[in-house]
Design a protein around this motif. Structure first.
Motif, mmCIF file in Angstrom:
data_model
loop_
_atom_site.group_PDB
_atom_site.id
_atom_site.type_symbol
_atom_site.label_atom_id
_atom_site.label_comp_id
_atom_site.label_asym_id
_atom_site.label_seq_id
_atom_site.Cartn_x
_atom_site.Cartn_y
_atom_site.Cartn_z
ATOM 1 N N ASN A 97 42.173 35.295 46.931
ATOM 2 C CA ASN A 97 42.518 36.536 47.550
ATOM 3 C C ASN A 97 41.748 37.835 47.084
ATOM 4 O OD1 ASN A 97 44.683 35.761 49.840
ATOM 5 N ND2 ASN A 97 45.124 34.474 47.827
ATOM 6 N N ASN A 98 40.973 37.770 46.236
ATOM 7 C CA ASN A 98 40.210 39.055 45.795
ATOM 8 C C ASN A 98 41.013 40.124 45.388
ATOM 9 O OD1 ASN A 98 37.723 40.410 45.089
ATOM 10 N ND2 ASN A 98 37.525 41.234 47.378
ATOM 11 N N LYS A 100 42.941 42.028 42.066
ATOM 12 C CA LYS A 100 42.519 42.307 40.629
ATOM 13 C C LYS A 100 43.954 42.700 40.057
ATOM 14 C CE LYS A 100 40.673 46.308 37.727
ATOM 15 N NZ LYS A 100 40.057 47.456 37.961
ATOM 16 N N THR A 125 39.834 38.491 36.754
ATOM 17 C CA THR A 125 39.998 39.172 38.204
ATOM 18 C C THR A 125 39.526 40.744 38.115
ATOM 19 O OG1 THR A 125 42.285 40.054 37.524
ATOM 20 C CG2 THR A 125 42.098 37.936 38.546
ATOM 21 N N ASN A 128 37.451 41.952 41.348
ATOM 22 C CA ASN A 128 38.039 41.740 42.474
ATOM 23 C C ASN A 128 38.567 43.131 42.763
ATOM 24 O OD1 ASN A 128 37.829 38.973 42.355
ATOM 25 N ND2 ASN A 128 39.918 38.607 41.693
ATOM 26 N N ASN A 129 38.079 43.309 44.324
ATOM 27 C CA ASN A 129 38.218 44.696 44.873
ATOM 28 C C ASN A 129 39.231 44.776 46.106
ATOM 29 O OD1 ASN A 129 36.532 43.583 46.727
ATOM 30 N ND2 ASN A 129 34.635 44.796 45.799
ATOM 31 N N ARG A 130 39.962 43.594 46.553
ATOM 32 C CA ARG A 130 40.693 43.878 47.923
ATOM 33 C C ARG A 130 41.862 44.564 47.680
ATOM 34 N NH1 ARG A 130 43.214 38.609 51.093
ATOM 35 N NH2 ARG A 130 44.013 39.765 52.888
#
Length: 245
Positions: A97-98, A100, A125, A128-130
């Motif tokens: 799910n992107n 962090k 993670t 990740n940037n979502r």
């Protein structure tokens, strides 16, 4: 409550949640408190997914406070084991799910196994940037502010900075949450009406939302209800309604 009622253009940038009521929920089921914590972990997964789906950029969960160390030894040990197992189990979900993972608090006081697992998931993670999911662990708001004051005093004493330039932004840069925006919406479950030493500086202008729902029963629908309630409020930040309009 319908998700379609949420205005995607007015989402809170940062939601923080005091996840309260695991013990009482277990008691209602005639079970040990541990059973409540296990089901509380399921609620965490639901809410993390719900926030990511909506487009919330920052979610901070009050997972374990500095005061929680005073709880019965068996309960604390169980919480730590549950934390390790949850981190292992949810790494795949975070990556898919992107999302962090971030952690704030006096992390050094956690058991070595918890620290190791936590740091591993954070490392895997980090790009990740979502959404950024922050776990407040062994966290206390007053301790956080005290640590910032001590650090600033030391810098002033050593002539690294002048006391004349200390403002809110410099204080922010010495808090655990230096890379996070202020909290827009603070949610507390279980019907208690207090902030319990959580993000005291960061919630200065947050909208507070209290629900009687116990944390293990908290669903995406409850999350939507809190966000819709938030969106129907007028946030003035000290100004008048006329100034905003």
């Amino acid at each position: 409550m319908n998700e379609k009622l949420i205005n995607k253009e007015k989402l809170p940038e940062h939601i923080a949640i005091i996840m309260d009521g695991n013990g009482r929920w277990a008691k209602q089921q005639g079970k040990l408190r541990v059973f409540g914590h296990e089901n509380g972990a399921k609620a965490v997964k639901r809410v993390v997914e719900g926030c990511a789906e909506l487009g919330i950029k920052n979610l901070t969960l009050y997972a374990f406070s500095t005061e929680n160390w005073k709880r019965p030894k068996m309960e604390v040990e169980t919480l730590m084991k549950l934390l390790v197992s949850s981190l292992k189990k949810e790494l795949k979900t975070l990556l898919q799910n992107n999302i962090k993972l971030n952690a704030i608090g006096n992390i050094e006081t956690l058991p070595k196994k918890v620290q190791s697992e936590l740091l591993e998931v954070m490392e895997k993670t980090k790009d990740n940037n979502r959404m950024t999911l922050t776990m407040a662990l062994s966290y206390g708001g007053r301790e956080e502010i005290k640590n910032a004051v001590v650090e600033l005093c030391t810098k002033v004493k050593n002539n690294i900075i002048s006391p004349d330039i200390i403002d809110e932004s410099i204080i922010n840069n010495h808090l655990y949450t230096q890379n996070l925006p202020d909290v827009d919406l603070l949610i507390r479950t279980s019907g208690e009406y207090r902030v319990s030493n959580f993000l005291l500086w960061q919630i200065a202008y947050a909208e507070l939302y209290f629900t009687k729902t116990l944390w293990p029963d908290f669903t995406k629908e409850h999350l939507w209800e809190a966000i819709i309630n938030y969106q129907n409020r007028e946030r003035r930040f000290g100004k008048t309604s006329e100034q905003l309009n």
